[in-house]
Design an enzyme around this catalytic site. Structure first.
Site, PDB file in Angstrom:
ATOM      1  N   ASP A 152      47.924  22.374 -21.718  1.00  0.00           N
ATOM      2  CA  ASP A 152      47.582  23.794 -21.724  1.00  0.00           C
ATOM      3  C   ASP A 152      48.815  24.623 -22.099  1.00  0.00           C
ATOM      4  O   ASP A 152      49.651  24.159 -22.863  1.00  0.00           O
ATOM      5  CB  ASP A 152      47.036  24.179 -20.331  1.00  0.00           C
ATOM      6  CG  ASP A 152      45.988  25.286 -20.400  1.00  0.00           C
ATOM      7  OD1 ASP A 152      46.327  26.365 -20.897  1.00  0.00           O
ATOM      8  OD2 ASP A 152      44.852  25.061 -19.958  1.00  0.00           O
ATOM      9  N   HIS A 228      47.027  31.069 -18.691  1.00  0.00           N
ATOM     10  CA  HIS A 228      45.894  30.144 -18.816  1.00  0.00           C
ATOM     11  C   HIS A 228      46.199  28.798 -18.148  1.00  0.00           C
ATOM     12  O   HIS A 228      45.406  28.287 -17.348  1.00  0.00           O
ATOM     13  CB  HIS A 228      45.602  29.967 -20.307  1.00  0.00           C
ATOM     14  CG  HIS A 228      44.314  29.273 -20.644  1.00  0.00           C
ATOM     15  ND1 HIS A 228      44.231  27.915 -20.849  1.00  0.00           N
ATOM     16  CD2 HIS A 228      43.065  29.751 -20.849  1.00  0.00           C
ATOM     17  CE1 HIS A 228      42.983  27.592 -21.168  1.00  0.00           C
ATOM     18  NE2 HIS A 228      42.253  28.683 -21.171  1.00  0.00           N
ATOM     19  N   SER A 566      36.947  27.007 -19.997  1.00  0.00           N
ATOM     20  CA  SER A 566      38.312  26.648 -19.603  1.00  0.00           C
ATOM     21  C   SER A 566      38.450  26.536 -18.100  1.00  0.00           C
ATOM     22  O   SER A 566      39.247  25.749 -17.606  1.00  0.00           O
ATOM     23  CB  SER A 566      39.301  27.725 -20.054  1.00  0.00           C
ATOM     24  OG  SER A 566      39.681  27.542 -21.381  1.00  0.00           O
TER      25      SER A 566
END
Ligand SMILES: *[C@@H]1O[C@H](CO)[C@@H](O)[C@H](O)[C@H]1NC(C)=O
Ligand SMILES: *[C@@H]1O[C@H](CO)[C@@H](O)[C@H](O)[C@H]1NC(C)=O
Ligand SMILES: *[C@@H]1O[C@H](CO)[C@@H](O)[C@H](O)[C@H]1NC(C)=O
Ligand SMILES: *[C@@H]1O[C@H](CO)[C@@H](O)[C@H](O)[C@H]1NC(C)=O
Ligand SMILES: CC(=O)N[C@H]1CO[C@H](CO)[C@@H](O)[C@@H]1O
Length: 795
Positions: A152, A228, A566
């Site tokens: 990520d 994220h 996600s």
């Protein structure tokens, strides 16, 4: 103001045009050269092995360089070497060199190093505290020996979610590292966050002028600059953090799906996306380091899906499976249309996103006293007693010559600040080019006192508007508001601050953005596989993110509410780690099977789970259903899908035997492999891959489709299972035999499921409706219920 959607399209058009230029092309672009399976083993001098691999890759590069070019150029062009789980490299090449390499006998495929995207929703959306795994028993029963790798945007190590308080020593088999950077020290890692690597901006990395170089330039540190990666890592394995919340909303304990597991982060992405070459390297390293589960919340756009052999996630995941590592991926956010699911290779666990039982209301109070329930996360300072604001529809405050369609959509530049200032503006969402975020910025920029958005799309996904008063309503409520504006001379309103509601019903509901099956590459495997919470998920973030969302007078929140597949993906990775901790010997596909066959298809009202439209959700929306991690601990039966099944799949799919052998690797598995009889034939996939679900891509009238499966008993030794069928109207489904008897654990039993269009007699409308119909076969021994969904396309 930049319209981001237009910007993206321009870049794409530009990139499509470039290769068309006529002159012989000497420009170099980043390519991945994939050479199949057979990486070095673990253990034996990792450094030596890396050197040997690099030397071999350089030799190959030199062999295709034009005469006079020397080894120095080859060294400069080589950007990544893959050698743990599989062989290959990434390099800066001309088109001619790439073509020459693709003809090399050792090479399986050569593909452009394209950018993958992060799978959060387009607009920045949002979260909750109950990460779906509702039992406290999770933490207690799980052992801490399972390691989850997160590919990520990196990690914010100081987050309380990565505290290692109370954790035992790092498992001895761990071979990973904690890479340092200017803002990341060895001490940033601990017994929870046991490894951190980053890719790009290293000596010898791609020149930043190349397209891929731009996305690899993530900075020389594993630190997350986006938020994220911190969010996904803490969702998968974050420690329990009591009293977490988002400015007073979603209060409670934040914790990951497997709070006892360890995390290792592989930073292959930045805000701009992720280079294919870096993602492939990250998976290779994760397998080499010794992770058990890899969580990947990124992927290609569904509009640009490439073949399995040119898809870095599919390739990496295949070799991870060979090494006993489960790869869990988000299915993408391009729903709700069919054929949008990505990361759909059969060896990947593909995840869809659902809502949870928490919602965020932002109520609109009209001047005539009517309350309209809207959805959003905002920290509005308006109140019922604090005075009303004039309420206008976008076109009433439009700039001169602005088309009504633009002003009604809050298009950038469409509102006249002189007219809009101090008013609450109402806009619609009929133009998908303008995201909620852009509309909010447009209204805010015009000095408006608030924005009411009328839009059915994503209305279940609350938009985080920060301090700006914002509320989103569905079309029917919106019509009422517009009618009110029309019916009175001086319409007014206020937008109240958000309140969160628990025990929302029904939940779960499939999120509208969640990508849907069938898969674009093959319809013979039912995708997505599973669903998990992905709407309004509360998890750790970087404290510097999203400054504009921070309410006046507050410090940035260490937690954020985000939505997307996600967010669903790390829930499943955490659940898989939990199952693995209880059953360390299970293969990746056994763990996937346990999660799938025990998933639930009922919501908290006891009804069938619905899709965002209100219709009953099908296997193409939610796969086997919503994960139920505690039940997955004792599934009774599992379907083991072997590497051989996957190699057979590639043969049926149409790859040449020679290529499939290279993919299998140089070892015994590869050399001895022969494609099954009948390959290639897409029709044989359904039966040839022992999957926990069934997809029949074509069923013709008068024909019977028969699919074989082999179930393995992992429950009590003496077990007898009986089959029950949920068949859609007009489809005759037979299971043979109807009983499976197991005399001991680890034994297997085979059965067949046959599908036929029912001869419905003389009546009109007899037979199944055309197109995909859905159902399930459930095996039960009284204690365990093993549900395997099917989808059948009636031609
Ligand atoms: C609400 O906030 C806005 C913008 O920060 C400010 O201009 C306005 O005066 C505030 N209104 C009230 C009632 O506090
Ligand atoms: C509001 O009034 C205008 C003109 O009077 C009309 O065109 C429009 O359809 C009305 N809108 C609603 C929602 O009633
Ligand atoms: C307020 O106006 C709306 C739209 O005309 C109408 O539906 C609603 O009944 C009105 N409320 C009251 C309390 O009059
Ligand atoms: C299983 O059943 C067989 C025959 O009914 C019996 O002999 C055996 O003891 C049973 N095993 C267990 C573990 O219950
Ligand atoms: C800044 C602000 O107004 N925050 C509010 C957001 O909503 C919650 C719940 O309604 C309030 O408790 C906060 O004060």
């Amino acid at each position: 103001m930049v319209n981001r959607a237009h910007f993206v399209i321009l870049v794409l058009v530009y990139r499509l045009l470039v290769p068309l230029s006529a002159e012989p092309d000497q420009t170099r672009e980043s390519y991945v050269v994939y050479m199949g399976g057979g990486g070095g083993g673990a253990g034996a001098g990792a450094g030596v092995e890396e050197e040997a691999a690099r030397a071999m890759h350089m030799e190959m590069l030199t062999s295709v360089a034009p005469a006079g070019d020397d080894q120095g150029r080859a060294a400069a062009a080589l950007t990544q070497s893959y050698h743990h789980a599989f062989q290959g490299f990434a390099a800066e090449l001309t088109e001619a060199e790439a073509a020459a390499l693709s003809g090399h006998e050792r090479v399986v495929s050569v593909f452009r190093d394209r950018a993958l995207e992060l799978h959060t929703t387009r607009s920045w959306d949002f979260l909750d505290v109950q990460s779906g795994l509702r039992s406290d028993r999770l933490g207690r029963r799980a052992s801490g020996d399972v390691i989850i790798g997160i590919v990520d945007t990196g990690v914010w190590p100081e987050s309380a979610s990565f505290s290692d308080a109370g954790m035992g020593p790092v498992p001895a088999r761990w071979r990973g590292v904690c890479m340092e950077g200017p803002d990341f020290k060895k001490s940033s890692c601990n017994k929870k966050l046991i490894g951190a690597r980053y890719y790009g901006s290293q000596p010898g990395s791609a020149s930043s002028s190349s397209a891929a170089g731009a996305v690899t330039a993530t900075g020389g540190s594993p630190r997350d600059a986006v938020g994220h990666g911190t969010h996904t890592a803490s969702t998968a394995a974050g420690a329990v953090v009591p009293g977490a919340g988002y400015y007073g909303l979603a209060r409670g304990a934040a914790k990951g799906g497997a709070p006892a597991s360890r995390v290792a982060v592989y930073k292959a992405c930045s805000l701009g996306g992720c280079a294919s070459s870096a993602v492939l390297k990250a998976i290779d390293d994760a397998v080499g380091d010794g992770v058990d589960v890899v969580s990947i919340s990124i992927g290609m756009s569904s509009a640009f899906q490439s073949d399995f052999l040119a898809d870095p996630i599919a390739l990496g995941a295949f070799h991870a499976h060979q090494r006993g590592v489960l790869v869990v991926c988000s299915g993408g956010n391009d729903g709700p249309n069919p054929y949008t699911v990505v990361n759909s290779a059969p060896w990947i666990l593909t995840v869809a996103a659902s809502s949870i039982d928490r919602s965020f209301h932002s109520t609109i109070v009209l001047g005539n006293g009517t309350l309209v329930k809207g959805i959003a996360i905002n920290f509005s300072n308006q109140s019922i007693t604090g005075g009303q604001y004039p309420l206008v529809f976008g076109p009433q405050v439009a700039g001169r010559y602005t088309p009504v369609s633009e002003a009604s959509n809050c298009y950038p530049g469409s509102l006249d600040a002189q007219k809009a200032a101090g008013k609450i503006v109402v806009c619609v969402g009929t133009d998908p080019m303008v995201s909620r975020r852009v509309k909010k910025l447009v209204a805010e920029g015009a000095g408006a006192s608030g924005l009411v958005l009328i839009d059915d799309a994503e209305k279940a996904v609350p938009f985080v508007a920060g301090g700006f008063p914002f509320s989103q309503v569905a079309t029917d409520a919106g019509a009422q508001i517009l009618e009110y504006i029309n019916s009175t001379k001086n319409p007014t309103a206020v937008i109240l601050p958000t309140e969160d509601a628990k025990d929302d019903k029904p939940a779960p509901v499939v999120a509208s953005f969640s990508a849907r099956g069938p898969g674009g590459l093959t319809e013979a495997i039912l995708k997505p596989d599973l669903m998990a919470p992905g709407v309004s998920i509360l998890a750790a973030t970087i404290p510097t993110a999203d400054k504009e969302d921070v309410p006046a007078g507050k410090n940035p929140s260490p937690f954020a509410i985000k939505s997307g597949t996600s967010m669903a993906c790390p829930h499943v990775a955490g659940a898989a780690a939990f199952v693995k901790s209880a059953h360390p010997g299970w293969s990746p596909s056994m763990i996937r099977s346990a999660l799938m066959t025990t998933a639930t298809t009922r919501n908290n009202l006891g009804q069938a789970v619905a899709s965002s439209t209100g219709a009953a959700a099908t296997g193409h929306d939610m796969g086997a259903g919503e994960i139920s991690p505690l039940r997955a601990l004792s599934p009774g039966l599992v379907f083991d899908t072997t590497t051989r099944d996957y190699l057979n799949f590639l043969c049926y799919y149409g790859y040449k035997e020679q290529l499939v052998r290279k993919l299998a690797g140089a070892g015994a598995a590869g050399a001895a492999f022969a494609c099954p009889r009948g390959a290639p034939s897409p029709d044989l996939i359904a039966s040839g891959v022992n999957y926990p679900s069934i997809s029949v891509p074509r069923l013709l009238a008068g024909r019977t489709a028969t699919v074989s499966r082999v179930a393995m008993n992992v429950g009590p030794p003496n077990a007898t299972y009986a089959a029950a069928v949920e068949a859609p109207p007009g489809l005759a489904v037979k299971v043979s035999p109807e009983r499976l008897v197991f005399s001991s654990r680890w034994t297997t039993a085979a059965y067949q499921v046959s599908f036929e269009i029912a001869s419905g007699g003389a009546g009109a409308g007899a037979g199944a409706s055309k197109g995909y119909v859905h159902g399930a076969v459930t095996w039960s021994d009284g204690a365990h219920s093993v549900r395997t969904p099917f989808a059948v396309n009636v031609i």
